[in-house]
Design a protein around this motif. Structure first.
Motif, PDB file in Angstrom:
ATOM      1  N   THR A 237      42.874  28.814  52.207  1.00 28.33           N
ATOM      2  CA  THR A 237      42.169  27.980  51.352  1.00 28.33           C
ATOM      3  C   THR A 237      40.884  28.772  51.032  1.00 28.33           C
ATOM      4  N   GLU A 238      40.064  28.863  52.273  1.00 27.55           N
ATOM      5  CA  GLU A 238      38.826  29.729  51.926  1.00 27.55           C
ATOM      6  C   GLU A 238      38.791  30.929  51.059  1.00 27.55           C
ATOM      7  N   ILE A 239      39.842  31.701  51.359  1.00 23.63           N
ATOM      8  CA  ILE A 239      39.929  32.962  50.646  1.00 23.63           C
ATOM      9  C   ILE A 239      40.534  32.662  49.227  1.00 23.63           C
ATOM     10  N   GLU A 240      41.493  31.687  48.834  1.00 19.32           N
ATOM     11  CA  GLU A 240      41.735  31.505  47.723  1.00 19.32           C
ATOM     12  C   GLU A 240      40.330  30.873  46.932  1.00 19.32           C
ATOM     13  N   GLU A 241      39.753  29.923  47.563  1.00 20.06           N
ATOM     14  CA  GLU A 241      38.576  29.485  46.646  1.00 20.06           C
ATOM     15  C   GLU A 241      37.559  30.738  46.245  1.00 20.06           C
ATOM     16  N   ARG A 242      37.303  31.568  47.267  1.00 24.18           N
ATOM     17  CA  ARG A 242      36.454  32.503  46.967  1.00 24.18           C
ATOM     18  C   ARG A 242      36.772  33.653  46.072  1.00 24.18           C
ATOM     19  N   ILE A 243      37.911  33.845  45.938  1.00 20.69           N
ATOM     20  CA  ILE A 243      38.518  34.712  45.033  1.00 20.69           C
ATOM     21  C   ILE A 243      38.545  33.983  43.657  1.00 20.69           C
ATOM     22  N   ALA A 244      38.924  32.679  43.488  1.00 26.06           N
ATOM     23  CA  ALA A 244      39.214  31.933  42.330  1.00 26.06           C
ATOM     24  C   ALA A 244      37.693  31.841  41.711  1.00 26.06           C
ATOM     25  N   LYS A 245      36.352  31.778  42.657  1.00 30.14           N
ATOM     26  CA  LYS A 245      35.137  31.794  42.196  1.00 30.14           C
ATOM     27  C   LYS A 245      34.594  33.142  41.455  1.00 30.14           C
ATOM     28  N   ILE A 246      35.137  34.290  42.345  1.00 33.32           N
ATOM     29  CA  ILE A 246      34.393  35.370  41.771  1.00 33.32           C
ATOM     30  C   ILE A 246      35.408  35.764  40.557  1.00 33.32           C
ATOM     31  N   VAL A 247      36.506  35.496  40.379  1.00 34.61           N
ATOM     32  CA  VAL A 247      37.147  35.759  39.246  1.00 34.61           C
ATOM     33  C   VAL A 247      36.936  35.084  37.980  1.00 34.61           C
ATOM     34  N   SER A 248      36.370  33.899  38.208  1.00 34.97           N
ATOM     35  CA  SER A 248      36.082  32.974  37.015  1.00 34.97           C
ATOM     36  C   SER A 248      34.902  33.351  36.391  1.00 34.97           C
ATOM     37  N   GLU A 249      34.071  34.404  37.118  1.00 32.32           N
ATOM     38  CA  GLU A 249      32.848  34.853  36.547  1.00 32.32           C
ATOM     39  C   GLU A 249      33.033  35.905  35.764  1.00 32.32           C
ATOM     40  N   ILE A 250      34.257  36.337  35.637  1.00 32.14           N
ATOM     41  CA  ILE A 250      34.479  37.575  34.557  1.00 32.14           C
ATOM     42  C   ILE A 250      34.390  36.845  33.153  1.00 32.14           C
ATOM     43  N   GLY A 251      33.978  37.596  32.399  1.00 33.88           N
ATOM     44  CA  GLY A 251      33.813  37.042  31.111  1.00 33.88           C
ATOM     45  C   GLY A 251      35.245  37.079  30.474  1.00 33.88           C
ATOM     46  N   GLY A 252      35.294  35.855  29.756  1.00 35.31           N
ATOM     47  CA  GLY A 252      36.791  35.647  29.083  1.00 35.31           C
ATOM     48  C   GLY A 252      37.846  35.102  30.022  1.00 35.31           C
ATOM     49  N   ILE A 253      37.477  34.890  31.190  1.00 36.45           N
ATOM     50  CA  ILE A 253      38.544  34.488  32.282  1.00 36.45           C
ATOM     51  C   ILE A 253      38.196  33.039  32.616  1.00 36.45           C
ATOM     52  N   SER A 254      39.108  31.989  32.800  1.00 34.81           N
ATOM     53  CA  SER A 254      38.992  30.954  32.888  1.00 34.81           C
ATOM     54  C   SER A 254      40.086  30.157  33.616  1.00 34.81           C
ATOM     55  N   ASP A 255      39.941  28.950  34.098  1.00 36.63           N
ATOM     56  CA  ASP A 255      40.930  28.112  34.632  1.00 36.63           C
ATOM     57  C   ASP A 255      41.958  29.144  35.643  1.00 36.63           C
ATOM     58  N   VAL A 256      41.364  29.397  36.673  1.00 37.08           N
ATOM     59  CA  VAL A 256      41.851  30.410  37.622  1.00 37.08           C
ATOM     60  C   VAL A 256      42.475  29.565  38.825  1.00 37.08           C
ATOM     61  N   SER A 257      43.476  30.044  38.976  1.00 38.50           N
ATOM     62  CA  SER A 257      44.500  29.494  40.338  1.00 38.50           C
ATOM     63  C   SER A 257      44.822  30.831  40.985  1.00 38.50           C
ATOM     64  N   VAL A 258      44.548  30.822  42.508  1.00 40.38           N
ATOM     65  CA  VAL A 258      44.990  31.722  43.301  1.00 40.38           C
ATOM     66  C   VAL A 258      45.488  31.440  44.528  1.00 40.38           C
ATOM     67  N   MET A 259      46.609  32.318  44.939  1.00 36.94           N
ATOM     68  CA  MET A 259      47.464  31.937  45.925  1.00 36.94           C
ATOM     69  C   MET A 259      47.413  33.314  46.914  1.00 36.94           C
ATOM     70  N   VAL A 260      47.141  32.890  48.360  1.00 39.78           N
ATOM     71  CA  VAL A 260      47.184  34.065  49.159  1.00 39.78           C
ATOM     72  C   VAL A 260      48.207  33.880  50.308  1.00 39.78           C
ATOM     73  N   THR A 261      48.798  35.006  50.468  1.00 42.98           N
ATOM     74  CA  THR A 261      49.908  34.856  51.630  1.00 42.98           C
ATOM     75  C   THR A 261      49.468  35.773  52.826  1.00 42.98           C
ATOM     76  N   LEU A 262      49.654  35.254  54.164  1.00 45.18           N
ATOM     77  CA  LEU A 262      49.253  36.039  55.200  1.00 45.18           C
ATOM     78  C   LEU A 262      50.451  36.809  55.635  1.00 45.18           C
ATOM     79  N   GLU A 263      50.204  38.022  56.300  1.00 43.86           N
ATOM     80  CA  GLU A 263      50.799  38.939  56.742  1.00 43.86           C
ATOM     81  C   GLU A 263      51.474  38.773  57.977  1.00 43.86           C
TER      82      GLU A 263
END
Length: 146
Positions: free
Chosen positions: A40-66
Motif C-alpha cells: 500500500t505504501e509503495i502504491e500510494e507513493r507511485i500514484a502520487k508521483i505519477v499524478s504529478e505528470i502533466g496530462g495524467i489524472s485518476d491514477v490507480s497502482v498495483m504492486v506485486t511482491l517477488e
C-alpha cells in the motif's frame, strides 16, 4: 536543603514520565513485516508521483511482491566454518542475533490512469517507475482508462 529536596522530587517525577513514554514506544514495535502495508505504501507513493505528470489524472497502482521477507543473522566466521551468533535468555532459550529484516523485492507494477494510453505519457510513466524501483521496463505496465 528543602530546595534540593524539591529539585530531587521534580527530577524523579519527570524521569518516570519520560521512561514510561520510551517503554511504551518500545512495546509498540512488533518487529513483524506487513506485506499489505508495504504494498500500500509503495502504491500510494507511485500514484502520487505519477499524478504529478502533466496530462495524467485518476491514477490507480498495483504492486506485486517477488518473494518473502529475508532475515540476516550475525555469524562467526572461522576459516571455512561459519556459525551463527546466539544469545541465551534467562530461561536458557537460545536465539540468533538478528541484524536486519529485508523487505521483499518488487515483481511488477501496473499503473492505470487517464492519459496512460498516450504513447509519450505511457513511456514517461514506465521510465519513471522503472527508475524509482530499479525494475526493468518490461515489469511495468501502463494503461489508460476508457
Amino acid at each position: 536543603m528543602l530546595f534540593l529536596l524539591v529539585i530531587g522530587a521534580l527530577l524523579i517525577i519527570f524521569g518516570s514520565f519520560f521512561s514510561k513514554k520510551s517503554a511504551k514506544y518500545d512495546s509498540e514495535y512488533t518487529g513483524s513485516f506487513s506485506y499489505s502495508e508495504y504494498e500500500t505504501e509503495i502504491e500510494e507513493r507511485i500514484a502520487k508521483i505519477v499524478s504529478e505528470i502533466g496530462g495524467i489524472s485518476d491514477v490507480s497502482v498495483m504492486v506485486t511482491l517477488e518473494s518473502t521477507v529475508s532475515y540476516s543473522y550475525a555469524e562467526n566466521s572461522k576459516d571455512k566454518n561459519s556459525e551463527y551468533v546466539t544469545i541465551r535468555d534467562k530461561d536458557g532459550n537460545e536465539s540468533g542475533v538478528l541484524l536486519s529484516e529485508n523487505a521483499p523485492g518488487i515483481r511488477g507494477v501496473a499503473v492505470v490512469c487517464n492519459g496512460g494510453d498516450i504513447p509519450e505519457k505511457k513511456l514517461e510513466i514506465i521510465k519513471m517507475v522503472s527508475a524509482l524501483l530499479g525494475l526493468p521496463q518490461n515489469r511495468v505496465y501502463v494503461g489508460g482508462r476508457f
